[in-house]
Design an enzyme around this catalytic site. Structure first.
Site, PDB file in Angstrom:
ATOM      1  N   LYS A  70       0.840  -1.116   0.212  1.00  0.00           N
ATOM      2  CA  LYS A  70       0.024   0.017   0.098  1.00  0.00           C
ATOM      3  C   LYS A  70       0.822   1.296  -0.129  1.00  0.00           C
ATOM      4  O   LYS A  70       0.320   2.260  -0.441  1.00  0.00           O
ATOM      5  CB  LYS A  70      -0.904  -0.067   1.093  1.00  0.00           C
ATOM      6  CG  LYS A  70      -2.001  -1.161   0.865  1.00  0.00           C
ATOM      7  CD  LYS A  70      -2.998  -0.967   2.028  1.00  0.00           C
ATOM      8  CE  LYS A  70      -4.220  -2.093   1.565  1.00  0.00           C
ATOM      9  NZ  LYS A  70      -3.798  -3.329   1.943  1.00  0.00           N
TER      10      LYS A  70
HETATM   11  C1  LIG Z   1      -4.533  -4.469   1.487  1.00  0.00           C
HETATM   12  C2  LIG Z   1      -3.698  -5.773   1.496  1.00  0.00           C
HETATM   13  C3  LIG Z   1      -4.154  -6.876   0.648  1.00  0.00           C
HETATM   14  C4  LIG Z   1      -5.445  -6.741  -0.142  1.00  0.00           C
HETATM   15  O1  LIG Z   1      -5.396  -5.742  -1.351  1.00  0.00           O
HETATM   16  P1  LIG Z   1      -6.839  -5.221  -1.974  1.00  0.00           P
HETATM   17  O2  LIG Z   1      -6.207  -4.391  -2.946  1.00  0.00           O
HETATM   18  O3  LIG Z   1      -7.481  -4.781  -0.879  1.00  0.00           O
HETATM   19  O4  LIG Z   1      -7.224  -6.472  -2.743  1.00  0.00           O
HETATM   20  C5  LIG Z   1      -3.341  -8.296   0.483  1.00  0.00           C
HETATM   21  N1  LIG Z   1      -2.119  -8.297   1.434  1.00  0.00           N
HETATM   22  C6  LIG Z   1      -1.856  -7.163   2.086  1.00  0.00           C
HETATM   23  C7  LIG Z   1      -0.637  -7.493   3.079  1.00  0.00           C
HETATM   24  C8  LIG Z   1      -2.631  -6.119   2.262  1.00  0.00           C
HETATM   25  O5  LIG Z   1      -2.101  -5.041   3.064  1.00  0.00           O
END
Ligand SMILES: *Cc1c(COP(=O)(O)O)cnc(C)c1O
Length: 462
Positions: free
Chosen positions: A112
């Protein structure tokens, strides 16, 4: 470039407006009116370029007049300077034709950061131009919150409120949210699960009086700018493995469907993406949706991959919009049905479209742990549980087309699950080694909209 809502009844916006708006006023999500296409020659020309240069080339057509070229280049540079790897998103090989895309070298050790670091820069630039002050409220199952806090802390024209489900995030995730000392950061532990956090956030956005009063802005993965930033690493990974001259497939550990939707956008721009595989944990609503053509809520079972513990995937609406030939009225009706009755049946044509564009699989808790253990034994690579869900699911899809599994977090972010699987407790990178000693600051809040709104008003006034 203009942005329209998936429900077809909100104002059409520019990139800059859609970014600051987040959720559309009709309850929908903003998407570009049409996707810019890149030719094979344009994609081939990106081979060997830096992550930042590819990021500029891929994202620039989406921005329209909102940021000029020199400014955008500068913001990209500032956003990715904090990623602790010169390749930014390095690929490692796990086995024959199976690769891992490491997206966890950013400041909060999860993918993210790629989107959040960039939108922190973009917001700051847009707000300093307009002199506006805004309130960011985010809901998180763990990683969005820390990434948002890291991207926005200390900015003078932004207050950041992060709602996370009390007791349902890992200690590292919690500490990354509660140990920021900046006065504009507010960590809120909500008495409920992640869906309650998301619902509270949606309700705040749908309360227009409140939304305008506090100048609410959203940074959840419903924010188009976040999806866009994630499109870039599909390009860098695929090009490293031979695109545009051959297709490359991706498996994506999925929760809110933002990351995998970025892969769909990359494909729509002309990148030869083979399969796009949705990997879910035991909270497998998306896998069931693809298998049955019905989306039905079943409640959340807490898992060792908590960032994927969701009941409803908010970005799935964007895929549904495309599946229905961009008919906002049908999407509105389906989302209403989901809200009223906890489920809906997807029309035959749209279901067919979804199965053509996405594949899916699920990993149980045991399969996830076994994959962490086996991958360490076989390759020396220590996976976080989310990435392990991806690797497990990807294995069923290996073949002549190279497969890239997205590694979404660093194993040290989920040390208990990794230690239980392998006996090894992964250490934090040295730059955050003192995380367990820092003092925490958090407010516990009931799952009650009026209470939350009052708290936000009070904090931004003070
Ligand atoms: C947010 C997250 C996901 C999921 O991603 P999305 O874009 O919500 O599908 C998977 N793994 C980790 C470690 C995350 O932080």
């Amino acid at each position: 470039m203009r942005y329209v809502s998936t429900r077809g009844a909100a104002p059409v916006l520019t990139f800059g407006e859609a970014m600051l708006t987040g959720l559309a006023r009709d309850g929908g999500l903003y998407v570009p009116e049409s996707l810019p296409r890149m030719t094979e020659g344009q994609i081939a020309a990106l081979a060997g370029q830096s992550y930042e240069d590819v990021a500029f080339a891929v994202m620039r057509p989406f921005l329209g007049e909102s940021f000029d070229d020199a400014t955008f280049r500068r913001l990209i540079g500032a956003a990715y300077a904090g990623i602790g790897h010169p390749a930014r998103a390095p690929l490692v090989q796990l086995g024959p034709n199976h690769f891992l895309l490491e997206l966890f070298h950013g400041p909060t050790l999860a993918f993210k950061d790629f989107a959040m670091q960039l939108i922190g820069q973009l917001f700051q630039e847009a707000l300093s131009r307009s002199g506006e002050r805004i309130t960011i409220v985010g809901a998180t199952s763990g990683d969005t919150g820390s990434a948002a806090i890291e991207a926005f802390r200390g900015l003078s024209n932004v207050d950041v409120f992060i709602l996370y489900p009390h007791g349902r995030v890992s200690e590292v995730q919690r500490r990354q949210m509660t140990t920021a000392t900046d006065a504009n950061v507010h960590a809120l532990a909500l008495e409920g699960d992640f869906d309650d956090c998301q619902a509270a956030l949606k309700d705040m956005f749908n309360d227009f009086a409140f939304r305008d009063e506090v100048r609410l802005a959203g940074v959840n993965s419903i924010n188009w700018a976040r999806v866009l930033a994630q499109v870039v690493y599909y390009f860098t990974a695929a090009i490293s493995l031979g695109a545009p001259h051959r297709p490359v497939s991706f498996t994506v550990p999925t929760g809110n469907f933002g990351d995998i939707f970025a892969g769909h956008v990359a494909r729509g721009m002309g990148l030869p993406v083979g399969q796009l595989v949705i990997a879910t944990n035991q909270n497998d609503i998306l896998h069931r949706t693809l298998e049955t053509g019905r989306q039905v809520k079943e409640g959340v079972q807490p898992s060792i991959s908590p960032s994927m513990d969701i009941q409803v995937s908010s970005n799935f609406e964007r895929a549904l919009f495309d599946a229905y030939g961009r008919d906002g009225a049908v999407v509105t009706a389906q989302m209403e049905e989901l809200k009223q009755s906890g489920g809906f049946a997807i029309g035959q044509g749209a279901w067919g479209w979804l199965k053509e564009h996405f594949a899916s699989g699920r990993a149980s808790e045991e399969e996830t742990s076994a994959t962490i253990r086996r991958t360490l034994d076989e390759t020396g690579e220590l996976l976080c549980p989310h990435s392990a869900v991806g690797v497990h699911v990807a294995e069923a899809f290996l073949g002549p087309v190279p497969m890239v599994t997205l590694a979404t977090a660093h194993p040290a972010k989920f040390p208990d699950a990794v230690e239980a699987a392998t006996g090894i407790r992964p250490p934090l990178p040295s730059r955050m080694a003192d995380l367990y000693e820092r003092s925490e600051r958090v407010t516990r809040v009931p799952n009650d909209l009026a209470h939350l709104q009052a708290l936000i008003r009070e904090r931004i006034a003070g």
